[in-house]
Design a protein around this motif. Structure first.
Motif, PDB file in Angstrom:
ATOM      1  N   ASP A  81      33.415  23.522  32.101  1.00 41.52           N
ATOM      2  CA  ASP A  81      34.095  23.412  33.394  1.00 41.52           C
ATOM      3  C   ASP A  81      34.750  22.318  33.818  1.00 41.52           C
ATOM      4  O   ASP A  81      34.464  21.191  33.321  1.00 41.52           O
ATOM      5  CB  ASP A  81      33.004  23.659  34.548  1.00 41.52           C
ATOM      6  CG  ASP A  81      32.269  25.074  34.601  1.00 41.52           C
ATOM      7  OD1 ASP A  81      32.772  26.042  33.746  1.00 41.52           O
ATOM      8  OD2 ASP A  81      31.169  25.152  35.095  1.00 41.52           O
ATOM      9  N   SER A  82      35.962  22.413  34.456  1.00 38.46           N
ATOM     10  CA  SER A  82      36.688  21.158  34.627  1.00 38.46           C
ATOM     11  C   SER A  82      37.433  21.191  36.173  1.00 38.46           C
ATOM     12  O   SER A  82      37.477  22.313  36.846  1.00 38.46           O
ATOM     13  CB  SER A  82      37.744  20.842  33.663  1.00 38.46           C
ATOM     14  OG  SER A  82      38.307  19.383  33.876  1.00 38.46           O
ATOM     15  N   THR A  83      37.992  19.989  36.509  1.00 38.72           N
ATOM     16  CA  THR A  83      38.869  20.031  37.608  1.00 38.72           C
ATOM     17  C   THR A  83      40.621  20.111  37.423  1.00 38.72           C
ATOM     18  O   THR A  83      40.910  19.573  36.427  1.00 38.72           O
ATOM     19  CB  THR A  83      38.763  18.963  38.555  1.00 38.72           C
ATOM     20  OG1 THR A  83      37.392  18.254  38.951  1.00 38.72           O
ATOM     21  CG2 THR A  83      39.663  18.700  39.774  1.00 38.72           C
ATOM     22  N   MET A  84      40.911  21.225  38.014  1.00 36.39           N
ATOM     23  CA  MET A  84      42.641  21.437  37.787  1.00 36.39           C
ATOM     24  C   MET A  84      42.946  21.029  38.998  1.00 36.39           C
ATOM     25  O   MET A  84      42.575  21.181  40.255  1.00 36.39           O
ATOM     26  CB  MET A  84      42.620  22.852  37.653  1.00 36.39           C
ATOM     27  CG  MET A  84      44.104  23.098  37.688  1.00 36.39           C
ATOM     28  SD  MET A  84      44.440  24.904  37.020  1.00 36.39           S
ATOM     29  CE  MET A  84      43.975  25.740  38.333  1.00 36.39           C
ATOM     30  N   LYS A  85      44.161  19.927  39.044  1.00 38.55           N
ATOM     31  CA  LYS A  85      44.600  19.372  39.952  1.00 38.55           C
ATOM     32  C   LYS A  85      46.215  19.212  40.048  1.00 38.55           C
ATOM     33  O   LYS A  85      46.817  19.335  38.921  1.00 38.55           O
ATOM     34  CB  LYS A  85      43.867  17.774  39.978  1.00 38.55           C
ATOM     35  CG  LYS A  85      44.835  17.147  41.102  1.00 38.55           C
ATOM     36  CD  LYS A  85      43.972  15.486  41.014  1.00 38.55           C
ATOM     37  CE  LYS A  85      44.623  14.875  42.401  1.00 38.55           C
ATOM     38  NZ  LYS A  85      44.167  13.459  42.434  1.00 38.55           N
TER      39      LYS A  85
END
Length: 306
Positions: A81-85
């Motif tokens: 899971d990660s942050t998409m920015k």
């Protein structure tokens, strides 16, 4: 106006903006006061040096390098899971797991840091690198730094401290279902600094099996946004990733910091300045196979009665 940070340098601040911010050509206007690609050297002197990226790859001028063997990937299959920015000029996803690439004459093992993309307008031409003058709709950059470094600043001081794997996209008649979560996530990050959680993704998921990972080009270059640091070993893969028209168009729904559509997010190709672009033996084999088939066809054509 706040500083726009290079997709390669986030989340670390390595360069401060001087004067007006840098921007892409599509953002330049009388009202914008930002510096387009032809003025990036005013933002960072490195942008005017001789080993800049991207470039146009002229296939007939590439040189076969038998050392460009298949890569060894670790952690590319790991789901995370990660942050998409939306960082103001691209969509970027940080890589929170240990994923590495070695082999392919890289010399050392490199660890993945983040990936981001460059695109055109509504699925039109938008890749950074071009091949024989052809510009693809979009380009993926998976950014790595040498495993022995703990800080990106240190890797950028090394002429080969960064390794970027570049992949082209092409329009397909059918959607690429492995990109559904990614393209759906774009709806949540329309505005600059918008971010969302991207769940259950892997780096392998981005690269379908039809992309032959043994067919690639290699050259020494730079970051493609200011500060344009000349510390990048570039690997550009020959075979494009298929996405359908709607998937490609989804990226153009994002917005720059001024609210205008985020389109044309690519730097124009830069002079090669005598640099040699090498091709892998995989790419050479493919080229040879085409030549062999052409020779056979020609021979058959000559032997047919008229």
């Amino acid at each position: 106006m706040r500083c726009l940070l290079s997709a390669y340098l986030l989340p670390l601040i390595l360069h401060s903006c001087s004067g007006a911010d840098w921007c892409y050509q599509t953002q330049v206007s009388c009202e914008s006061h930002c510096k387009g690609p032809d003025r990036w050297s005013e933002v960072s002197a490195d942008c005017g040096k001789n080993r800049q990226s991207p470039i146009n790859i002229v296939t007939k001028k590439t040189k076969l390098d038998e050392r460009l063997t298949p890569f060894k990937f670790t952690g590319y299959q790991t789901v995370f899971d990660s942050t998409m920015k939306n960082n103001g000029h691209s969509v970027q996803v940080s890589i929170p797991i240990t994923a590495t690439v070695s082999g392919g004459n890289l010399g050392e093992t490199y660890k993945a840091v983040q990936f981001h993309l460059h695109w055109g307008t509504n699925g039109g031409p938008g890749s950074e690198h071009t091949v024989d003058g052809e510009q693809y709709p979009m380009e993926l950059h998976i950014v790595h730094m040498k495993q022995r470094y703990n800080r990106l600043e240190d890797a950028l001081r090394d002429p080969s401290g960064i390794a970027v794997l570049g992949f082209f996209y092409e329009e397909s008649s059918s959607s690429n279902r492995k990109y559904d979560l990614f393209t759906h996530g774009l709806r949540s990050i329309q505005n600059t600094n918008g971010n969302t959680t991207l769940r259950k993704i892997s780096l392998n998921q981005l690269i379908p099996p039809e992309v032959n990972m043994t067919n690639y080009y290699r050259y020494d270059g730079s970051l493609t946004t200011p500060g344009c640091t000349e510390a990048v070993v570039w690997t550009v893969f020959e075979n494009p990733i298929p996405l359908d028209r709607e998937q490609l168009r989804a990226f153009s729904t994002l917005k720059f910091h001024d609210g205008n559509p985020m389109v044309g997010t690519f730097r124009p190709v830069q002079p090669r300045n005598g640099r040699v672009v090498y091709r892998s033996s995989g790419a050479a084999v493919a080229a040879s196979a085409v030549l062999i088939l052409a020779s056979i066809s020609a021979a058959l054509g000559l032997s047919r009665p008229h």
